[in-house]
Enzyme design. Sequence first.
Site, PDB file in Angstrom:
ATOM      1  N   ASP A 176       0.942  -1.006  -0.368  1.00 22.41           N
ATOM      2  CA  ASP A 176       0.168   0.097  -0.048  1.00 22.41           C
ATOM      3  C   ASP A 176       1.031   0.932   0.225  1.00 22.41           C
ATOM      4  O   ASP A 176       0.946   1.577   0.852  1.00 22.41           O
ATOM      5  CB  ASP A 176      -0.937   0.099   1.382  1.00 22.41           C
ATOM      6  CG  ASP A 176      -1.662   1.125   1.489  1.00 22.41           C
ATOM      7  OD1 ASP A 176      -1.342   2.141   0.831  1.00 22.41           O
ATOM      8  OD2 ASP A 176      -3.255   1.252   1.916  1.00 22.41           O
ATOM      9  N   HIS A 177       0.591   2.271  -1.277  1.00 24.42           N
ATOM     10  CA  HIS A 177       2.027   2.847  -1.417  1.00 24.42           C
ATOM     11  C   HIS A 177       1.623   4.055  -0.216  1.00 24.42           C
ATOM     12  O   HIS A 177       2.995   4.290   0.082  1.00 24.42           O
ATOM     13  CB  HIS A 177       2.193   3.344  -2.698  1.00 24.42           C
ATOM     14  CG  HIS A 177       1.312   4.337  -2.838  1.00 24.42           C
ATOM     15  ND1 HIS A 177       0.394   3.644  -3.606  1.00 24.42           N
ATOM     16  CD2 HIS A 177       1.497   5.638  -3.148  1.00 24.42           C
ATOM     17  CE1 HIS A 177      -0.564   5.010  -4.381  1.00 24.42           C
ATOM     18  NE2 HIS A 177      -0.092   6.123  -3.725  1.00 24.42           N
ATOM     19  N   HIS A 239      -5.443   2.605   0.862  1.00 26.95           N
ATOM     20  CA  HIS A 239      -4.905   4.445   1.541  1.00 26.95           C
ATOM     21  C   HIS A 239      -5.240   4.583   2.813  1.00 26.95           C
ATOM     22  O   HIS A 239      -4.973   4.754   3.731  1.00 26.95           O
ATOM     23  CB  HIS A 239      -4.795   4.743   0.955  1.00 26.95           C
ATOM     24  CG  HIS A 239      -3.959   4.137  -0.543  1.00 26.95           C
ATOM     25  ND1 HIS A 239      -3.589   3.928  -0.650  1.00 26.95           N
ATOM     26  CD2 HIS A 239      -4.410   5.038  -1.778  1.00 26.95           C
ATOM     27  CE1 HIS A 239      -2.885   3.597  -2.335  1.00 26.95           C
ATOM     28  NE2 HIS A 239      -3.835   4.034  -2.830  1.00 26.95           N
TER      29      HIS A 239
HETATM   30  C1  BG6 Z   1      -3.889   4.407  -5.961  1.00 31.06           C
HETATM   31  C2  BG6 Z   1      -5.291   4.858  -6.639  1.00 31.06           C
HETATM   32  O1  BG6 Z   1      -3.561   3.659  -5.202  1.00 31.06           O
HETATM   33  O2  BG6 Z   1      -3.399   5.940  -5.959  1.00 31.06           O
HETATM   34  C3  BG6 Z   1      -5.457   6.375  -8.005  1.00 31.06           C
HETATM   35  O3  BG6 Z   1      -5.259   3.878  -7.313  1.00 31.06           O
HETATM   36  C4  BG6 Z   1      -4.663   7.454  -7.010  1.00 31.06           C
HETATM   37  O4  BG6 Z   1      -6.397   6.235  -8.431  1.00 31.06           O
HETATM   38  C5  BG6 Z   1      -3.541   6.952  -6.301  1.00 31.06           C
HETATM   39  O5  BG6 Z   1      -5.026   7.923  -8.102  1.00 31.06           O
HETATM   40  C6  BG6 Z   1      -2.815   8.623  -5.105  1.00 31.06           C
HETATM   41  O6  BG6 Z   1      -1.926   7.958  -5.185  1.00 31.06           O
HETATM   42  P1  BG6 Z   1      -0.632   9.357  -4.889  1.00 31.06           P
HETATM   43  O7  BG6 Z   1       0.371   8.874  -4.144  1.00 31.06           O
HETATM   44  O8  BG6 Z   1      -0.739  10.389  -5.814  1.00 31.06           O
HETATM   45  O9  BG6 Z   1      -1.661  10.356  -4.159  1.00 31.06           O
END
Ligand code: BG6
Length: 491
Positions: A176-177, A239
């Site tokens: 989960d980044h 997230h």
């Molecule tokens: C991803 C989603 O996991 O996270 C995307 O699938 C979203 O829809 C993205 O745009 C948002 O990531 P960050 O790091 O740009 O806030």
Amino acid sequence: MKASLKACDVVIFGGGGDLAMRKLLPALYHLDQDGLLAKNTRIIGASRRDMSAQDYQDKVREALNEFVPASVGDENTWPRFKERLSYVSVDAQEESDFARFNDHNVGDDEKDVVFYLATSPDLFGSICSSLANHGLNQERMRVVLEKPLGRDLISSRAINDEVTQNFGEKQIFRIDHYLGKETVQNLLAIRFGNTLFEPLWDSAHIDNVQITVSETVGVEGRWGYYDKAGALRDMVQNHLVQLLCLVAMEPPGRNDADSVRDEKIKVLKALRPIEGANAYTKTVRGQYAKGMINGKDVKGYFDEEGSNLESRTETFVALRADIDNWRWAGVPFYLRTGKRLGQRYSEIVIQYKSIPHSIFNDESNRQLQRNQLIIRLQPEEKISLTVMNKVPGAGEGMNLQPVDLNLSLSEAFNNKRSPEAYERLLLDVMRDDATLFMRYDEVEAAWKWVDGIMAAWSQTSERPKEYASGSWGPAASMALPIKDGRNWHDY
Ligand code: BG6
């Protein structure tokens, strides 16, 4: 960051795809630049396309030019990084193709191997079984699974059952980044590296918690995927729920994978179900219409390529979550996320309770505001604490004003480059540290909670509420905390 001293082979399935080019290869490049990759670490792109190693290197070079502009003309890291890059053409559904990894000496010399599955989750099971059939599931070999891990509890279990037939839980890294973002990790430092906050981190002192992840982008050519997912599955299930867990969990005994995950799962299990009629009072769904963002006209959801007018998929969701345990009884956690909103930012706001008794006069009392801790994840990484102060001046009486104590992480650390989430997470997989990854019981508990909301939504003929692009979502989402006598924190 500590280097990954042990050499390993990093194999990226979907190696020519969007995620690999935009995020994974730039992250690996930065790790190499910072001297964090071991000398013999190799990076092997894998996908169905026929490509030579040279073609792959050229493709990666182009991607770096676009996504890491500072790397253009770099004579230090690029020659070394290029040498690490090779390519294997593999059809993920063709088991015999996997022999090519053996021909390519993947995992030879007792090297650790990381298989990053940046593919559709439908392929996770068959990839893992083909790897196992070629001896590529030994203990020193790990798989990284990208979200979405299913679209509900049942499909997520099916994926998990397939993967765990061939890889043990300790070898599976569910990414989960958001957990790799610097300020998210800093949340642990704030909570558990200071004596100041933890004694006040409960329902006796905190009035409410707000978690906002606001995006300006739309579905960006991903209508096919996005319309089947929607904001609840795409963002909240993973997230936002993970951020909620880090705010709400009890202090773990140690900062290691199982201690942290044992505490997070307790929070997930204590989340009060939002089901049936509750879903109408506690959640708001929206869908973006056309509008204007940063001075530019942008399309509505139904004007996006591939769209379908019947769609009821939400591109915005706001909800009130409650955690039924001793620490958080009566403290609402307001969560909201949406696409095509007015500003790109993510933040966690902890709003403290009002003071129990005021010693000031009526005029000063009107100026009193509650303390607020704001942890901003993006665009800038900063932490601020709002405290009440006396306005200076002898003639002013006791004039009060809230003042922010600001900690800008880039200033505090002399503009040291803040690594991208994927850098930290890739390095952690290479050094076999799963603390920032999800264990399956967490994924399952999050799906259970989200499934209840989806089921309640599916009982209604009501469509998601339309909101203009560039706004803050449907008006009803503003009303959500107002019903409880509270307000969203303004950006
Ligand atoms: C991803 C989603 O996991 O996270 C995307 O699938 C979203 O829809 C993205 O745009 C948002 O990531 P960050 O790091 O740009 O806030």
